[in-house]
Design an enzyme around this catalytic site. Structure first.
Site, PDB file in Angstrom:
ATOM      1  N   LYS A 118      25.864  20.600  -2.228  1.00 37.52           N
ATOM      2  CA  LYS A 118      24.973  21.749  -2.461  1.00 37.52           C
ATOM      3  C   LYS A 118      25.762  23.046  -2.494  1.00 37.52           C
ATOM      4  O   LYS A 118      25.508  23.923  -3.329  1.00 37.52           O
ATOM      5  CB  LYS A 118      23.893  21.802  -1.369  1.00 37.52           C
ATOM      6  CG  LYS A 118      22.909  20.663  -1.423  1.00 37.52           C
ATOM      7  CD  LYS A 118      21.774  20.834  -0.436  1.00 37.52           C
ATOM      8  CE  LYS A 118      22.231  20.746   1.005  1.00 37.52           C
ATOM      9  NZ  LYS A 118      22.703  19.383   1.380  1.00 37.52           N
ATOM     10  N   CYS A 172      11.019  23.826  12.637  1.00 38.37           N
ATOM     11  CA  CYS A 172      12.292  23.097  12.706  1.00 38.37           C
ATOM     12  C   CYS A 172      13.112  23.353  13.966  1.00 38.37           C
ATOM     13  O   CYS A 172      13.882  22.480  14.355  1.00 38.37           O
ATOM     14  CB  CYS A 172      13.139  23.372  11.469  1.00 38.37           C
ATOM     15  SG  CYS A 172      13.636  25.089  11.251  1.00 38.37           S
ATOM     16  N   MET A 173      13.013  24.512  14.614  1.00 41.63           N
ATOM     17  CA  MET A 173      13.904  24.722  15.759  1.00 41.63           C
ATOM     18  C   MET A 173      13.202  25.324  16.966  1.00 41.63           C
ATOM     19  O   MET A 173      13.840  25.664  17.953  1.00 41.63           O
ATOM     20  CB  MET A 173      15.112  25.582  15.358  1.00 41.63           C
ATOM     21  CG  MET A 173      14.801  26.937  14.776  1.00 41.63           C
ATOM     22  SD  MET A 173      14.472  28.168  16.052  1.00 41.63           S
ATOM     23  CE  MET A 173      13.290  29.202  15.227  1.00 41.63           C
ATOM     24  N   MET A 233      16.467  17.859  13.671  1.00 40.40           N
ATOM     25  CA  MET A 233      15.031  17.640  13.554  1.00 40.40           C
ATOM     26  C   MET A 233      14.542  16.392  14.279  1.00 40.40           C
ATOM     27  O   MET A 233      13.391  16.326  14.695  1.00 40.40           O
ATOM     28  CB  MET A 233      14.619  17.561  12.088  1.00 40.40           C
ATOM     29  CG  MET A 233      14.926  18.810  11.280  1.00 40.40           C
ATOM     30  SD  MET A 233      14.241  20.310  11.995  1.00 40.40           S
ATOM     31  CE  MET A 233      15.712  21.069  12.671  1.00 40.40           C
ATOM     32  N   GLY A 291      18.816  24.074  10.645  1.00 37.33           N
ATOM     33  CA  GLY A 291      18.738  23.671   9.255  1.00 37.33           C
ATOM     34  C   GLY A 291      18.735  24.800   8.250  1.00 37.33           C
ATOM     35  O   GLY A 291      18.888  24.559   7.050  1.00 37.33           O
ATOM     36  N   GLN A 292      18.566  26.049   8.696  1.00 40.49           N
ATOM     37  CA  GLN A 292      18.462  27.172   7.769  1.00 40.49           C
ATOM     38  C   GLN A 292      19.561  28.195   8.050  1.00 40.49           C
ATOM     39  O   GLN A 292      20.035  28.315   9.178  1.00 40.49           O
ATOM     40  CB  GLN A 292      17.087  27.823   7.887  1.00 40.49           C
ATOM     41  CG  GLN A 292      15.951  26.881   7.516  1.00 40.49           C
ATOM     42  CD  GLN A 292      14.621  27.599   7.463  1.00 40.49           C
ATOM     43  OE1 GLN A 292      14.246  28.192   6.459  1.00 40.49           O
ATOM     44  NE2 GLN A 292      13.886  27.548   8.567  1.00 40.49           N
TER      45      GLN A 292
END
Length: 782
Positions: A85, A169-170, A338, A375-376
């Site tokens: 990516k 997510c967190m 996650m 994740g971000q």
């Protein structure tokens, strides 16, 4: 065969990536040809736009376009490497359907309008019902974007109805940190992957989700260093392929496994008694102080035999885990993402993994740390540190605390009593409130809840008569519900700062112009704020009667930043960042001045100035000699403990079954997640030809025995049905992942196949984070 050194391999990889980005389709192109094509390129640094790792990217710009990307060798995070990516991040800007003009829904259809009309429409709707207007943001917000949204809503509208997709997510990691240590965010750093000898993955497929960090550890294995990886999971993945041990457990039984490890450490007296006595205290699940003996009494329900019955993990593997933590010479990093956080007891399992490390004394030492991955790209820097949450204020403050509210009001120059003490709606509740009418309007920026929310049947599908604004770069499953769509700048089309998983704040400058009439998210919110001010809305005035977002240049002259042409001439990010900095010192999350980040590849907070005037980062928190806030002689000090005793808390958290389990009607578990090629809902990666071709659509991974019983094989179509909805997908057997028997896995990137119509909206009662990893489904051959 030609032999390459690692340095030569990195150089060739970077050149090949640049060639691909430049459109040179074959490998026959010579280096000289690449240099010729690359003549006239300007290169600047930026963090990657995708996950929370925070890899450094060198961005090549020519004639106003990003035409090349390569890993930044000077960035200590990735050392010149990028994942699939990352090498294509520049191409994500150039999808054919990029949004370029503001749009307003008229007669049921979105139609192009002027920015003035779009901004005025939003302001008029907010004035109608300001305290029931919500903002839903993202871990992809830059730090200045999140800070602007917080001040706009909490300082301007007097409401706390703001939450980020990071709630999904967190949030469990956040509450877990605070419950154990009194303050949020990891104590360790990526350097621990270079010095540990054991990594334990608690339901974390980092080979695909965090491949650069994975390669950082696996490279050591390939060099024949004596390192071990244990993969604890509910399905075999690419991480499993490189693991020394695979431990397959029943969904949710990680709670019992962690308690089982703690039981054996105490029973066998192999815990670090000195460390525990000096640096930990014990609490029951209801928050009462207990003794070590009382804690051990609680753990007697988690003998290896009982844990094995709950988890289906062999007794020998449970004992092996305990032996790893019992060995005082082993340096252990626990990793999770996650798999633990998206859990109806996500906070508890975070606490329990900390318990294991605290009992073993494996924290605050090089190579030993419990480490929650994100994740971000700025879930940490923006959502957690700026505090873009329904209950929070910047710098670790909370709206319920009167002192915290007063501090924020002083720093924002607000009238006393402006900030509402009542927390707003968290994400799941916010979207239910939008459907019910308790929220009458919402502005979504940098996220796609029309695809990512659990149990989509309860959210936007039932909120069609609410006022809904979406700032986006592409059409999505969310924009189709919008009354107003605002075209946004992204990544290097604007200035920005992100904060990554290891507390590293990174800065970049705008390098290219956004397409068409697209504009920065910060400007969009400032323009609406100014329009509200011009309409006489009192909330957009500070206590001196000036515009709430008054900014001045170095000569003291007011900047009319709400005018796009003026905004573009100034670095508004720098002004907002410097306004935010004083918020960070309260919880010792100190950050440096903006210009320091310009000159560095990021710095890990707390960042403080030494006696020579140099700004110094902190590798590991709570460690004497590394963390400037640890007092001399303390060694390891959990100095943010709420009790003031500098001790972390070991919690007696029990095993609890999930709220929905398979039965005769719905006999399979469903687990959802990501794949290597796509990021989140695929809004960006789905526009990159190479990534789309590599993974064109969603699928369902099924265990071979289950596939045989269902009479299906690769490519056959099955219907996945829950109590909430159903979708049809092609089957994958013995593919990239192999779930345990009775469990299926589906990625959520495919907009054409919305698996979240099937998922359950149940969430952790402490963190309010939903569980995307466990619900009951029926699988039918189509």
């Amino acid at each position: 065969m030609t032999n390459f050194t690692r340095r030569e391999f990195l150089k060739m990889s970077a050149q090949m990536a640049a060639l691909a980005a430049l459109g040179l389709s074959t490998l026959n192109s010579t280096v000289a040809e690449a240099e010729e094509v690359a003549d006239g390129l300007t290169w600047q640094k930026a963090p990657c736009r995708f996950c929370g790792t925070g890899c450094g990217v060198m961005v090549g710009v020519k004639k106003g376009r990003v035409v090349a990307v390569q890993g930044d060798r000077e960035n200590p995070v990735n050392r010149g490497l990028l994942c699939a990516k990352g090498y294509h991040v520049g191409a994500a800007l150039y999808g054919a359907d990029r949004l370029k003009r503001p749009m307003l829904r008229k007669g049921g259809k979105l139609q192009p309008v002027s920015w003035d009309l779009a901004i005025n429409t939003i302001a008029d709707k907010i004035v109608e019902d300001p305290t029931r207007f919500a903002i839903y943001g993202s871990g992809q917000w830059t730090i200045p974007e999140g800070f602007t949204a917080m001040k706009f809503l909490k300082g301007g509208l007097g409401s706390n109805h703001i939450d980020p997709n990071a709630r999904l997510c967190m949030a469990s990691a956040v509450v877990g940190f605070i419950k154990t240590f009194g303050v949020d965010e990891p104590s360790g750093c990526y350097d621990d992957l270079d010095s540990c000898d054991t990594v334990i993955c608690w339901g974390n497929n980092w080979a695909e989700m965090h491949p650069i960090l994975y390669s950082r550890f696996i490279d050591r294995k390939n060099k024949f260093e004596k390192v071990t990886m244990v993969d604890m999971a509910t399905r075999r993945t690419r991480t499993t392929e490189a693991a020394d041990h695979y431990i397959e457990f029943r969904p949710q039984s990680d709670l019992a496994i962690a308690n089982g490890i703690c039981y054996l450490l105490l029973k066998n007296k192999t815990y670090d008694a000195k460390f525990v006595a000096e640096r930990a205290r014990f609490k029951s699940n209801d928050g009462k102080d207990i003794t070590l003996d009382q804690y051990f009494e609680f753990l007697k329900d988690y003998t290896p035999e009982k844990v094995s019955k709950i988890s289906n993990v062999p007794v020998g593997q449970i004992k092996m885990l305990a032996d790893i933590f019992a060995d005082p010479k082993r340096k252990v990093v626990s990793l999770w993402c996650m798999g633990m956080n998206q859990h109806t007891r996500g906070t508890w399992i975070n606490n329990l993994v900390y318990n294991v490390h605290l009992l073993a004394g494996k924290i605050g030492k090089p190579g030993s740390t419990p480490f929650s991955l994100t994740g971000q790209p700025s879930a940490c820097g923006t959502c957690r540190e700026v505090g873009t949450l329904a209950h929070a204020l910047p710098g670790g403050r909370v709206v319920k605390n009167e002192g915290h509210r007063k501090e924020a009001e002083e720093l924002w120059n607000l009238k006393p009593g402006t900030i509402n003490p009542k927390p707003g709606f968290h994400t799941v509740k916010m979207f239910k409130a939008l459907a019910s009418g308790d929220i009458t309007g919402m502005w979504v920026q940098v996220t796609n809840p029309g695809q990512s929310m659990p149990n989509l049947n309860l959210t936007l599908q039932k909120a069609n008569d609410r006022f809904f604004v979406v700032s986006e770069i592409y059409p999505t499953a969310t924009t189709k519900y919008a009354d107003v769509v605002l075209p946004s700048s992204t990544w290097v089309e604007k200035n920005g700062l992100f904060g990554n998983t290891e507390r590293r704040t990174q800065q970049w400058f705008k390098m290219i112009e956004p397409p068409g009439e697209a504009r920065d998210d910060v400007w969009q919110m400032l323009a609406v704020a100014r329009k509200l001010y011009e309409k006489g809305f009192e909330g957009m005035k500070n206590k001196d009667g000036e515009f709430l977002f008054t900014m001045r240049d170095e000569k003291g002259k007011e900047i009319h930043h709400w005018k796009w042409d003026v905004y573009k001439k100034h670095n508004i990010d720098k002004i907002l960042f410097e306004e935010y900095r004083p918020f960070t010192t309260k919880k010792h999350k100190d950050i440096a001045p903006y210009d320091v980040y310009v000159e560095n590849r990021g710095l890990r907070w707390p960042v403080v100035q030494n006696g020579n005037g140099q700004w110094k980062e902190t590798k590991r928190r709570f460690v004497e000699g590394e963390d400037p806030f640890v007092e001399k002689g303390d060694g390891i000090s959990f100095y943010m403990a709420k009790a003031g005793d500098k001790k972390a808390i070991i919690w007696a958290r029990p095993y609890e079954a999930p709220p929905e389990v398979p039965d005769e009607q719905y006999p399979f578990w469903l687990c959802t997640g990501r794949v290597l090629e796509h990021w989140h809902t695929g809004t960006m990666t789905g526009r990159v030809k190479e990534l789309k071709n590599a993974m064109p659509h969603a699928f369902v991974d099924i265990h071979p025995a289950d596939a045989e019983n269902l009479g299906v094989y690769n490519g056959d179509r099955v219907r996945i049905k829950s109590r909430r909805g159903s979708i049809t997908l092609p089957v994958s057997v013995n593919g990239r992942s192999v779930p345990q028997k009775g469990l299926v896995f589906v990625p959520f990137f495919d907009e054409a196949k919305l698996i979240n119509q099937v998922t359950l909206e149940a969430y952790c009662p402490l963190s309010k984070e939903p569980d995307y990893k466990k619900c009951a489904v029926l699988i039918e051959k189509v």
